[in-house]
Enzyme design. Structure first.
Site, PDB file in Angstrom:
ATOM      1  N   GLU A  28       0.916  -1.270   0.003  1.00 41.03           N
ATOM      2  CA  GLU A  28       0.119  -0.080  -0.045  1.00 41.03           C
ATOM      3  C   GLU A  28       0.738   1.243   0.137  1.00 41.03           C
ATOM      4  O   GLU A  28       1.794   1.227   0.555  1.00 41.03           O
ATOM      5  CB  GLU A  28      -0.962   0.035   1.246  1.00 41.03           C
ATOM      6  N   TYR A  64       7.834   2.139  -7.667  1.00 42.44           N
ATOM      7  CA  TYR A  64       7.086   1.019  -7.869  1.00 42.44           C
ATOM      8  C   TYR A  64       6.775   0.957  -9.340  1.00 42.44           C
ATOM      9  O   TYR A  64       6.987  -0.118  -9.850  1.00 42.44           O
ATOM     10  CB  TYR A  64       6.183   0.913  -7.086  1.00 42.44           C
TER      11      TYR A  64
HETATM   12  C1  LIG Z   1      10.416   6.289  -1.864  1.00 43.65           C
HETATM   13  C2  LIG Z   1      11.955   6.154  -1.398  1.00 43.65           C
HETATM   14  C3  LIG Z   1      12.286   4.638  -0.690  1.00 43.65           C
HETATM   15  C4  LIG Z   1      12.654   6.475  -2.702  1.00 43.65           C
HETATM   16  O1  LIG Z   1      14.110   6.119  -2.305  1.00 43.65           O
HETATM   17  P1  LIG Z   1      15.335   6.721  -3.001  1.00 43.65           P
HETATM   18  O2  LIG Z   1      16.595   5.967  -2.676  1.00 43.65           O
HETATM   19  O3  LIG Z   1      15.324   8.148  -2.981  1.00 43.65           O
HETATM   20  O4  LIG Z   1      15.117   6.482  -4.442  1.00 43.65           O
HETATM   21  P2  LIG Z   1      16.150   6.225  -5.710  1.00 43.65           P
HETATM   22  O5  LIG Z   1      16.997   7.139  -5.766  1.00 43.65           O
HETATM   23  O6  LIG Z   1      16.446   4.696  -5.677  1.00 43.65           O
HETATM   24  O7  LIG Z   1      15.083   6.467  -7.183  1.00 43.65           O
HETATM   25  C5  LIG Z   1      14.496   5.153  -8.016  1.00 43.65           C
HETATM   26  C6  LIG Z   1      13.256   6.106  -8.687  1.00 43.65           C
HETATM   27  O8  LIG Z   1      12.183   6.395  -7.667  1.00 43.65           O
HETATM   28  C7  LIG Z   1      11.583   7.402  -8.249  1.00 43.65           C
HETATM   29  N1  LIG Z   1      11.747   8.562  -7.355  1.00 43.65           N
HETATM   30  C8  LIG Z   1      12.649   8.529  -6.291  1.00 43.65           C
HETATM   31  N2  LIG Z   1      12.497   9.855  -5.509  1.00 43.65           N
HETATM   32  C9  LIG Z   1      11.691  10.818  -6.429  1.00 43.65           C
HETATM   33  C10 LIG Z   1      11.172  11.884  -6.118  1.00 43.65           C
HETATM   34  N3  LIG Z   1      11.490  12.692  -4.975  1.00 43.65           N
HETATM   35  N4  LIG Z   1      10.218  12.600  -7.082  1.00 43.65           N
HETATM   36  C11 LIG Z   1       9.909  11.562  -8.241  1.00 43.65           C
HETATM   37  N5  LIG Z   1      10.237  10.148  -8.399  1.00 43.65           N
HETATM   38  C12 LIG Z   1      11.332   9.662  -7.501  1.00 43.65           C
HETATM   39  C13 LIG Z   1      12.275   7.624  -9.585  1.00 43.65           C
HETATM   40  O9  LIG Z   1      11.399   6.914 -10.545  1.00 43.65           O
HETATM   41  C14 LIG Z   1      13.558   7.273  -9.458  1.00 43.65           C
HETATM   42  O10 LIG Z   1      14.312   6.668 -10.667  1.00 43.65           O
HETATM   43  P3  LIG Z   1      14.724   7.964 -11.558  1.00 43.65           P
HETATM   44  O11 LIG Z   1      16.152   8.232 -10.781  1.00 43.65           O
HETATM   45  O12 LIG Z   1      15.183   7.139 -12.961  1.00 43.65           O
HETATM   46  O13 LIG Z   1      13.938   8.923 -11.632  1.00 43.65           O
HETATM   47  C15 LIG Z   1      12.205   7.593  -0.394  1.00 43.65           C
HETATM   48  O14 LIG Z   1      11.742   8.560  -1.136  1.00 43.65           O
HETATM   49  C16 LIG Z   1      11.573   7.404   0.911  1.00 43.65           C
HETATM   50  O15 LIG Z   1      12.277   6.536   1.800  1.00 43.65           O
HETATM   51  N6  LIG Z   1      10.541   7.883   1.077  1.00 43.65           N
HETATM   52  C17 LIG Z   1       9.966   7.792   2.651  1.00 43.65           C
HETATM   53  C18 LIG Z   1       9.529   6.541   2.919  1.00 43.65           C
HETATM   54  C19 LIG Z   1       8.242   6.071   1.952  1.00 43.65           C
HETATM   55  O16 LIG Z   1       7.520   6.936   1.411  1.00 43.65           O
HETATM   56  N7  LIG Z   1       8.386   4.782   1.858  1.00 43.65           N
HETATM   57  C20 LIG Z   1       7.470   4.118   0.877  1.00 43.65           C
HETATM   58  C21 LIG Z   1       6.324   3.600   1.541  1.00 43.65           C
HETATM   59  S1  LIG Z   1       4.943   2.937   0.495  1.00 43.65           S
END
Ligand SMILES: CC(C)(COP(=O)(O)OP(=O)(O)OC[C@H]1O[C@@H](n2cnc3c(N)ncnc32)[C@H](O)[C@@H]1OP(=O)(O)O)[C@@H](O)C(=O)NCCC(=O)NCCS
Length: 150
Positions: free
Chosen positions: A107, A119
């Site tokens: 979710e 995702y």
């Molecule tokens: C979601 C989360 C895990 C992503 O982690 P991250 O290490 O920053 O992500 P990555 O650097 O591996 O990015 C991979 C892809 O995610 C997406 N993405 C990550 N951050 C993004 C942002 N701020 N805005 C838009 N897309 C984003 C993009 O598709 C990206 O691919 P790209 O680099 O080719 O554009 C991180 O933002 C987080 O911890 N958020 C808070 C916790 C959370 O919401 N968890 C999910 C609960 S369902």
């Protein structure tokens, strides 16, 4: 992902660092005890990324029969946009595929564009909606699922 980041299966000593990230990322963080229980067998999949021994992100998931449910995935705010989240979700995806699970699902808040984009990039599709699933603030959840066999 930068070479100084290492993906490992967390040990007991990593739980406090994981809990610190939980507190930074979520309104309702899992307790340290709950994370410890996950580590001691309640989670079928538990992985974290460390830099010089310090946890900077983690993912864990549960199974029911051949179904996999993501419990949480999060990356420390200072370490985002460096490929760590993608590496974590890919590790879970590969584990599920290699072990013949039917699907992995989760979710996500509808406003969580970063997570939804991550995702989608890895092949998850919107599979449904849970009304008012989240509180503080109240918000619907998208159910996102990646199927391995249909
Ligand atoms: C979601 C989360 C895990 C992503 O982690 P991250 O290490 O920053 O992500 P990555 O650097 O591996 O990015 C991979 C892809 O995610 C997406 N993405 C990550 N951050 C993004 C942002 N701020 N805005 C838009 N897309 C984003 C993009 O598709 C990206 O691919 P790209 O680099 O080719 O554009 C991180 O933002 C987080 O911890 N958020 C808070 C916790 C959370 O919401 N968890 C999910 C609960 S369902």
């Amino acid at each position: 992902m930068n070479k100084s980041f290492k993906m490992i299966i967390p040990q007991k000593e990593h739980i406090h660092g994981i809990y610190e990230i939980e507190k930074l990322c979520f309104e309702h963080p899992q307790s340290e005890q709950s994370l410890l229980n996950d580590l001691n067998g309640n989670s079928v999949f538990f992985c974290c990324v460390c830099e010089n021994g310090k946890v900077v992100g983690y993912i864990n998931a549960d199974t029911v029969l051949d179904e996999v449910y993501v419990i949480n995935v999060c990356v420390h705010p200072h370490y985002r946009r460096q490929g760590i989240g993608e590496r974590l979700v890919k590790a879970l995806r590969d584990y599920c595929r290699d072990n013949s699970f039917a699907f992995v699902t989760l979710e996500v808040r509808q406003s969580n564009t970063a997570a939804i984009s991550l995702y989608r990039k890895l092949g998850f599709e919107k599979a449904g909606l849970r009304k008012n699933f989240y509180t503080h603030p109240t918000e619907d959840a998208d159910i996102m699922t990646l199927y391995f066999k249909r």
